[in-house]
Design a protein around this motif. Sequence first.
Motif, PDB file in Angstrom:
ATOM      1  N   GLU A 158       0.840  -1.188   0.000  1.00 26.68           N
ATOM      2  CA  GLU A 158       0.000   0.000   0.000  1.00 26.68           C
ATOM      3  C   GLU A 158       0.880   1.245   0.000  1.00 26.68           C
ATOM      4  N   ARG A 159       0.278   2.316  -0.402  1.00 26.13           N
ATOM      5  CA  ARG A 159       0.992   3.595  -0.434  1.00 26.13           C
ATOM      6  C   ARG A 159       1.019   4.202   0.964  1.00 26.13           C
ATOM      7  N   SER A 160       2.090   4.910   1.252  1.00 23.80           N
ATOM      8  CA  SER A 160       2.215   5.535   2.571  1.00 23.80           C
ATOM      9  C   SER A 160       1.238   6.695   2.734  1.00 23.80           C
ATOM     10  N   ASP A 161       0.805   7.317   1.615  1.00 21.32           N
ATOM     11  CA  ASP A 161      -0.147   8.427   1.702  1.00 21.32           C
ATOM     12  C   ASP A 161      -1.598   7.953   1.754  1.00 21.32           C
ATOM     13  N   GLY A 162      -1.813   6.633   1.676  1.00 14.25           N
ATOM     14  CA  GLY A 162      -3.158   6.080   1.795  1.00 14.25           C
ATOM     15  C   GLY A 162      -3.980   6.126   0.523  1.00 14.25           C
ATOM     16  N   LYS A 163      -3.436   6.627  -0.580  1.00  9.29           N
ATOM     17  CA  LYS A 163      -4.183   6.681  -1.833  1.00  9.29           C
ATOM     18  C   LYS A 163      -4.302   5.277  -2.406  1.00  9.29           C
ATOM     19  N   PRO A 164      -5.488   4.915  -2.928  1.00  6.22           N
ATOM     20  CA  PRO A 164      -5.699   3.542  -3.398  1.00  6.22           C
ATOM     21  C   PRO A 164      -5.007   3.283  -4.739  1.00  6.22           C
ATOM     22  N   LEU A 165      -4.611   2.023  -4.924  1.00  7.24           N
ATOM     23  CA  LEU A 165      -4.034   1.563  -6.187  1.00  7.24           C
ATOM     24  C   LEU A 165      -4.918   0.454  -6.748  1.00  7.24           C
ATOM     25  N   SER A 166      -5.264   0.562  -8.007  1.00  2.00           N
ATOM     26  CA  SER A 166      -6.038  -0.498  -8.645  1.00  2.00           C
ATOM     27  C   SER A 166      -5.086  -1.601  -9.106  1.00  2.00           C
ATOM     28  N   GLY A 167      -5.645  -2.694  -9.567  1.00  2.11           N
ATOM     29  CA  GLY A 167      -4.821  -3.777 -10.098  1.00  2.11           C
ATOM     30  C   GLY A 167      -4.038  -3.329 -11.317  1.00  2.11           C
ATOM     31  N   GLN A 168      -4.656  -2.490 -12.135  1.00  3.93           N
ATOM     32  CA  GLN A 168      -3.974  -1.982 -13.320  1.00  3.93           C
ATOM     33  C   GLN A 168      -2.839  -1.031 -12.916  1.00  3.93           C
ATOM     34  N   ASP A 169      -3.059  -0.254 -11.858  1.00  5.13           N
ATOM     35  CA  ASP A 169      -1.988   0.613 -11.343  1.00  5.13           C
ATOM     36  C   ASP A 169      -0.790  -0.226 -10.898  1.00  5.13           C
ATOM     37  N   ARG A 170      -1.069  -1.309 -10.201  1.00  7.51           N
ATOM     38  CA  ARG A 170       0.008  -2.169  -9.718  1.00  7.51           C
ATOM     39  C   ARG A 170       0.769  -2.805 -10.879  1.00  7.51           C
ATOM     40  N   ALA A 171       0.039  -3.239 -11.904  1.00  3.91           N
ATOM     41  CA  ALA A 171       0.693  -3.842 -13.075  1.00  3.91           C
ATOM     42  C   ALA A 171       1.557  -2.810 -13.784  1.00  3.91           C
ATOM     43  N   SER A 172       1.084  -1.588 -13.888  1.00  2.00           N
ATOM     44  CA  SER A 172       1.855  -0.534 -14.538  1.00  2.00           C
ATOM     45  C   SER A 172       3.103  -0.189 -13.735  1.00  2.00           C
ATOM     46  N   LEU A 173       2.984  -0.166 -12.412  1.00  5.35           N
ATOM     47  CA  LEU A 173       4.155   0.083 -11.568  1.00  5.35           C
ATOM     48  C   LEU A 173       5.193  -1.023 -11.746  1.00  5.35           C
ATOM     49  N   LYS A 174       4.711  -2.242 -11.913  1.00  2.94           N
ATOM     50  CA  LYS A 174       5.624  -3.363 -12.111  1.00  2.94           C
ATOM     51  C   LYS A 174       6.374  -3.220 -13.442  1.00  2.94           C
ATOM     52  N   VAL A 175       5.659  -2.792 -14.504  1.00  4.90           N
ATOM     53  CA  VAL A 175       6.303  -2.587 -15.810  1.00  4.90           C
ATOM     54  C   VAL A 175       7.399  -1.540 -15.692  1.00  4.90           C
ATOM     55  N   LEU A 176       7.125  -0.481 -14.948  1.00  2.00           N
ATOM     56  CA  LEU A 176       8.101   0.594 -14.801  1.00  2.00           C
ATOM     57  C   LEU A 176       9.170   0.280 -13.753  1.00  2.00           C
ATOM     58  N   GLY A 177       8.935  -0.757 -12.943  1.00  2.00           N
ATOM     59  CA  GLY A 177       9.913  -1.112 -11.919  1.00  2.00           C
ATOM     60  C   GLY A 177       9.919  -0.162 -10.746  1.00  2.00           C
ATOM     61  N   LEU A 178       8.741   0.356 -10.397  1.00  2.00           N
ATOM     62  CA  LEU A 178       8.625   1.310  -9.289  1.00  2.00           C
ATOM     63  C   LEU A 178       7.936   0.669  -8.098  1.00  2.00           C
ATOM     64  N   ALA A 179       8.218   1.198  -6.921  1.00  3.34           N
ATOM     65  CA  ALA A 179       7.551   0.745  -5.701  1.00  3.34           C
ATOM     66  C   ALA A 179       6.140   1.329  -5.647  1.00  3.34           C
ATOM     67  N   ALA A 180       5.300   0.750  -4.808  1.00  2.00           N
ATOM     68  CA  ALA A 180       3.905   1.184  -4.716  1.00  2.00           C
ATOM     69  C   ALA A 180       3.776   2.607  -4.190  1.00  2.00           C
ATOM     70  N   ASP A 181       4.710   3.070  -3.376  1.00  2.00           N
ATOM     71  CA  ASP A 181       4.574   4.410  -2.814  1.00  2.00           C
ATOM     72  C   ASP A 181       5.414   5.458  -3.561  1.00  2.00           C
ATOM     73  N   ALA A 182       5.725   5.197  -4.825  1.00  5.56           N
ATOM     74  CA  ALA A 182       6.469   6.181  -5.632  1.00  5.56           C
ATOM     75  C   ALA A 182       5.603   7.430  -5.831  1.00  5.56           C
ATOM     76  N   ASP A 183       6.266   8.584  -5.926  1.00  6.14           N
ATOM     77  CA  ASP A 183       5.530   9.829  -6.154  1.00  6.14           C
ATOM     78  C   ASP A 183       5.579  10.198  -7.636  1.00  6.14           C
ATOM     79  N   ARG A 184       4.939  11.323  -7.959  1.00  2.11           N
ATOM     80  CA  ARG A 184       4.835  11.758  -9.362  1.00  2.11           C
ATOM     81  C   ARG A 184       6.209  12.071  -9.962  1.00  2.11           C
TER      82      ARG A 184
END
Length: 184
Positions: A112-138
């Motif tokens: 989960e994100r440290s700021d509490g903002k929700p992530l969808s399954g598609q968000d998680r898959a996209s983060l995985k493609v980019l190689g970023l952690a779930a709590d990455a910022d803009r």
Amino acid sequence: MEANGRRCAEPGCDEPGEFRAPPLEGARDGDGPGPFRWLCLEHVRAFNSRYNYFDGMTADEIHHAQRPLAGWERETRAFARAGSGDQGPRWADFSDPLDAIAARFRREVAPERSDGKPLSGQDRASLKVLGLAADADRMALRRRYSELVRRYHPDRNGGDRSQEAMLQKVIAAYQQLRQAPAFA
């Protein structure tokens, strides 16, 4: 059914016994019903024409068996509620050597994100493609996107077009994440 060498169970009949019929009254094997009889087509038709489910019943018993809601008045097992005496079976009661039942209900703990903002399954898959952690910022998202575009773009990697599919995935992931509520 094929006769498999069986003969009709009616005395004096030499036709093959291809059709299964209930055992004769009184022919039982210990606890259960007796073995089935095998009859030829002619004799199974005769048996079926003589069969009467209601034979031996009184008029009241027949009426009771034929009413529209026959059988529906029994109570069914209630759904298990906390504290109720009628609990369903426990998972431990089942043998699951291939992990077919438990695997369906197992869920990985999603970061989960440290700021509490929700992530969808598609968000998680996209983060995985980019190689970023779930709590990455803009900012981290933009930096990683720029880095990957430089790596996979044919103009930046000496004209190698073998990485174009990965470039398209990176672009799609970035487009999806920059519009996601977690990165707004």
